[in-house]
Design an enzyme around this catalytic site. Structure first.
Site, mmCIF file in Angstrom:
data_model
loop_
_atom_site.group_PDB
_atom_site.id
_atom_site.type_symbol
_atom_site.label_atom_id
_atom_site.label_comp_id
_atom_site.label_asym_id
_atom_site.label_seq_id
_atom_site.Cartn_x
_atom_site.Cartn_y
_atom_site.Cartn_z
ATOM 1 N N GLU A 147 0.797 -1.245 0.000
ATOM 2 C CA GLU A 147 0.000 0.000 0.000
ATOM 3 C C GLU A 147 0.822 1.283 0.000
ATOM 4 O O GLU A 147 0.593 2.178 0.804
ATOM 5 C CB GLU A 147 -0.968 -0.012 1.186
ATOM 6 N N GLU A 252 -6.064 -10.871 -1.522
ATOM 7 C CA GLU A 252 -6.860 -10.725 -0.285
ATOM 8 C C GLU A 252 -8.345 -10.678 -0.638
ATOM 9 O O GLU A 252 -9.085 -9.812 -0.161
ATOM 10 C CB GLU A 252 -6.446 -9.449 0.474
HETATM 11 C C1 XIL Z 1 -6.303 -6.667 8.142
HETATM 12 C C2 XIL Z 1 -6.599 -7.890 8.997
HETATM 13 O O1 XIL Z 1 -7.465 -8.739 8.290
HETATM 14 C C3 XIL Z 1 -7.219 -7.463 10.311
HETATM 15 O O2 XIL Z 1 -7.349 -8.587 11.179
HETATM 16 C C4 XIL Z 1 -6.374 -6.389 10.980
HETATM 17 O O3 XIL Z 1 -7.027 -5.929 12.138
HETATM 18 C C5 XIL Z 1 -6.100 -5.240 10.026
HETATM 19 O O4 XIL Z 1 -5.515 -5.725 8.835
HETATM 20 N N1 XIL Z 1 -4.943 -4.762 3.612
HETATM 21 C C6 XIL Z 1 -3.961 -5.638 4.012
HETATM 22 C C7 XIL Z 1 -4.212 -6.577 5.134
HETATM 23 O O5 XIL Z 1 -2.903 -5.727 3.364
HETATM 24 O O6 XIL Z 1 -3.053 -6.817 5.893
HETATM 25 C C8 XIL Z 1 -5.318 -6.064 6.039
HETATM 26 O O7 XIL Z 1 -5.590 -7.084 6.996
HETATM 27 C C9 XIL Z 1 -6.538 -5.703 5.232
HETATM 28 C C10 XIL Z 1 -6.225 -4.607 4.245
#
Ligand code: XIL
Length: 363
Positions: A147, A252
């Site tokens: 990001e 994701e």
């Molecule tokens: C999220 C997790 O799923 C949560 O449990 C945590 O509280 C916050 O992070 N982008 C990403 C992930 O790259 O690491 C994030 O994961 C969601 C958004």
């Protein structure tokens, strides 16, 4: 058949996503600490049967694996890597350099003042060498930087960039390559279908190639909704990334069915709003019609992934079941989310079968 979950609905499930898509791409999921330590057998059996690769949802992030300057905590990360090895699954590491879930001390000296560029580079090198080095040879690839780009294509303003400068990305990838020359290195972000971000992310890969910085793939997080991004936008973005000649990954994937509290479509972790009943309409379960809409949307996404399977190497869901999805707590804490393809009892939802069906359709 699953071992050790006899009697559960999941035990009757004999199809397998990993087998159905084995000729096209890997199918992954993310595991949380509470599923690993102590091992949650029902979940892990399901994962071993259905998926070919696992990512830690949180436990390899800086604030969890390296909470204080002199302390690393590898317990849950080790458990994930061992579970994967025992079951023939690959591992993707997530994530080395990110502005979120990174402790404040990383950027400060003992007095709380910002550290120098050189000191931060040294800290980054040390962290990457320690973490990547520990799992050398056992991790297929790492989300090296997460990001770093805004939706309009500008660089995100983070302590990494403020203290080091734009080359913090180059340095992170070079350090990861030093620590494990055989592991793959990825750039990962949300809203990767938006034109500005697409331009910047493809530009990054091209610049790295010219500069000789190792990079092997781009990850589109895929935190999507029922109606965004459009199929056309996903198709165009996948075509664009495919031309780069690096691995293209959906890293994701989850599809949020809950109302949005604002106009934002991205997955910026900084967003948030308070729960109201109107924002939390499916506490007692998902109505059949929405369940079907979700299944159709997942199937439509997979048809696009299938079409671009020559470039796509992996599709990872952000969690196993609806009890785990981060949408239960983001962007509104305490809601009942239904974003994934297994329900809270680990039973496959209609979306599961709809996805599986696309594996036998012609591409
Ligand atoms: C999220 C997790 O799923 C949560 O449990 C945590 O509280 C916050 O992070 N982008 C990403 C992930 O790259 O690491 C994030 O994961 C969601 C958004």
């Amino acid at each position: 058949m699953f071992v050790g979950v006899a009697g559960s609905a999941a035990a009757q499930q004999t199809d397998s996503l990993r087998r159905a898509f084995s000729e096209r791409f890997d199918i992954g999921t993310a595991l949380a600490a509470r599923q690993l330590v102590p091992p949650d057998r029902a979940t892990l059996n399901l994962v071993a049967e259905q998926f070919s690769v696992v990512t830690p949802e949180n436990v390899m992030k800086w604030s969890l694996i390296h909470p204080t300057p002199d302390r690393y905590d590898f317990v849950a990360a080790d458990a994930l890597v061992e579970f994967a090895a025992d079951n023939g699954l690959k591992v993707v590491g997530h994530t080395l350099v990110w502005h979120s879930q990174c402790p404040r001390w990383v950027f400060q000296d003992e007095r709380g003042d910002p550290i120098s560029r050189d000191a931060l580079i040294e800290r980054m090198r040390d962290h990457i060498h320690t973490v990547v080095g520990r799992y050398r040879g056992r991790v297929q690839g790492w989300d090296v930087v997460n990001e770093a780009i805004l939706d309009d294509g500008a660089w995100r303003d983070t302590p990494w960039r403020r203290l080091i400068g734009d080359d913090y990305l180059d340095l992170a990838f070079r350090f990861a390559h030093e620590a494990d020359p055989d592991t793959e290195l990825y750039y990962n972000d949300f809203s990767m279908t938006k034109p500005g971000k697409r331009r910047a992310a493809t530009g990054l890969v091209e610049r790295f190639r010219r500069a000789g910085v190792p990079i092997h793939g781009v990850g589109l997080q895929g935190h999507w909704g029922l109606d965004y991004p459009s199929e056309q936008e996903i198709d165009d973005a996948l075509a664009d990334y495919s031309k780069l000649g690096v691995h293209v990954m959906i890293t994701e994937l989850d599809i949020d069915v809950l109302p949005r509290p604002d106009e934002e479509q991205g997955a910026d972790v900084g967003r948030g709003a308070r729960r109201t009943d109107a924002l939390d309409p499916y506490r007692d379960g998902l109505p059949e019609s929405v369940q079907q809409t979700l299944a159709d949307r997942y199937a439509a996404c997979f048809r696009l992934f299938n079409r671009h399977a020559d470039a796509i190497t992996r599709v990872t869901f952000w969690g196993v079941d609806d009890g785990q999805t981060w949408h239960n707590n983001w962007p509104v804490p305490g809601r009942t989310a239904h974003s994934l393809i297994f329900d809270r009892q680990l039973r496959p939802k209609p979306a599961y079968q709809a996805i599986l069906d696309t594996a036998t359709e012609p591409r």
